[in-house]
Motif scaffolding. Structure first.
Motif, mmCIF file in Angstrom:
data_model
loop_
_atom_site.group_PDB
_atom_site.id
_atom_site.type_symbol
_atom_site.label_atom_id
_atom_site.label_comp_id
_atom_site.label_asym_id
_atom_site.label_seq_id
_atom_site.Cartn_x
_atom_site.Cartn_y
_atom_site.Cartn_z
ATOM 1 N N MET A 1 31.735 22.469 -2.541
ATOM 2 C CA MET A 1 30.309 22.411 -2.878
ATOM 3 C C MET A 1 29.397 22.785 -1.710
ATOM 4 O O MET A 1 28.261 23.222 -1.922
ATOM 5 N N TRP B 1 28.626 14.455 -8.979
ATOM 6 C CA TRP B 1 27.479 15.329 -9.237
ATOM 7 C C TRP B 1 26.964 15.076 -10.643
ATOM 8 O O TRP B 1 27.726 14.749 -11.552
ATOM 9 N N ASP C 1 22.578 26.584 -10.624
ATOM 10 C CA ASP C 1 23.477 26.589 -9.470
ATOM 11 C C ASP C 1 22.983 27.445 -8.313
ATOM 12 O O ASP C 1 23.737 27.712 -7.370
ATOM 13 N N HIS D 1 21.172 21.257 -0.899
ATOM 14 C CA HIS D 1 21.470 22.682 -0.797
ATOM 15 C C HIS D 1 20.253 23.533 -0.445
ATOM 16 O O HIS D 1 20.351 24.766 -0.436
ATOM 17 N N MET E 1 27.476 27.238 -1.844
ATOM 18 C CA MET E 1 28.743 26.752 -2.386
ATOM 19 C C MET E 1 29.890 27.734 -2.187
ATOM 20 O O MET E 1 29.709 28.948 -2.277
ATOM 21 N N TYR F 1 31.991 28.095 -4.365
ATOM 22 C CA TYR F 1 32.200 28.621 -5.717
ATOM 23 C C TYR F 1 31.438 29.930 -5.953
ATOM 24 O O TYR F 1 31.719 30.637 -6.926
ATOM 25 N N HIS G 1 22.365 19.240 -10.733
ATOM 26 C CA HIS G 1 23.559 18.551 -10.254
ATOM 27 C C HIS G 1 23.310 17.468 -9.213
ATOM 28 O O HIS G 1 24.258 16.776 -8.825
#
Length: 294
Positions: free
Chosen positions: A18, A41, A222, A229, A236, A238, A267
């Motif tokens: 993350m 999350w 996201d 973040h 991330m 991801y 999240h």
């Protein structure tokens, strides 16, 4: 217009994944991990009531997967999509539109439910919205991202006949910056709803932008999963294209600060919303608050 925060539970993801290149000695102070390096999350959706419509942005991960799946992601908490809708006096049958930011399982899993051996839309009276580029990206996934695009969450939407794509002719590039997000104005859904398209996390993810009582609220999906973040390097693991994400974050945060946007987090396990301020370290959160307080 009325806005409602819709909590659908919590799940766990690896903290290192993350926070990407950020060391655990730093990120563990922001969202402490358990003994397996997993952090909790939120799965927080947004409900928009306006112009005779009831629009649900994302649907959480649902509960139709098997025990092995939930052994990896550990869905927990007392909240569910149906319970949260009921708290505001609504049922799934009341939803007129489902706006899917993207088709990763934690964002669209609740869109489809099991009825016996059949997979059917959870919102039988709703139009489901995606965009052609992301739909193709999700239904023909690359090997790295394949595990996030589950066909049982995606294909039944199309098979139901309830799927529509936003009008690609309304996609407009901001000419002031090559790295700025792309804007779209899907007036066929709602006059006060537009959205950004960003490509760092996944192909053609959509971020709803809502004009609400003289304020602008952006559902961050996201691009910014949580308040933690916001610093630019916090990208991330991801994300398919992390440098693209970094450029998109920089462009968006600059715009959001200049225009006093409210950021709504899908999240963040604690914080629903924040606004921004400039600090000696760059753009950071100013105040954190619930949507109902904004």
């Amino acid at each position: 217009m009325k806005l409602y925060s819709i909590n659908t539970g919590y799940f766990q993801l690896d903290g290192g994944a993350m926070f990407g290149v950020v060391p655990k000695s730093i990120w563990n102070k922001l969202n402490p991990a358990d003994e397996n390096n997993m952090c909790s999350w939120a799965l927080r959706c947004l409900l928009i009531e306006d112009e005779g419509k009831l629009i649900l942005v994302d649907t959480g991960m649902g509960n139709k997967q098997d025990a092995k799946f939930f052994g990896h992601y550990y869905l927990h908490g007392d909240d569910t999509l149906e319970k949260s809708l009921a708290l505001h006096g609504f049922t799934p049958a009341d939803i007129t539109d489902v706006f899917l930011t993207h088709l990763h399982f934690d964002h669209c899993g609740g869109a489809i439910v099991r009825e016996g051996d059949t997979l059917v839309p959870a919102f039988k009276n709703a139009t489901y919205w995606s965009n052609e580029r992301h739909w193709q990206w999700a239904t023909q996934p690359n090997e790295r991202e394949k595990a996030s695009f589950l066909k049982e969450n995606i294909l039944p939407i199309e098979q139901s006949g309830q799927l529509k794509m936003v009008d690609s002719n309304k996609l407009i590039v901001d000419s002031k910056s090559d790295s700025a997000p792309v804007m779209c104005h899907p007036t066929s859904i709602l006059s006060n709803l537009s959205f950004y398209i960003v490509n760092g996390h996944t192909g053609a993810m959509m971020l709803p932008k809502i004009n609400y009582n003289g304020k602008t609220i952006v559902y961050m999906a996201d691009l910014l999963p949580s308040v933690a973040h916001i610093p630019l390097p916090y990208v991330m693991g991801y994300d398919m294209f992390p440098l693209t994400t970094l450029n998109e974050k920089k462009a968006f945060l600059t715009e959001a600060l200049a225009n006093d946007y409210i950021l709504f987090f899908e999240h963040d396990p604690v914080n629903e919303c924040c606004n921004l301020q400039m600090t000696e370290k760059g753009i950071r959160q100013k105040d954190v608050f619930k949507l109902s307080e904004g």
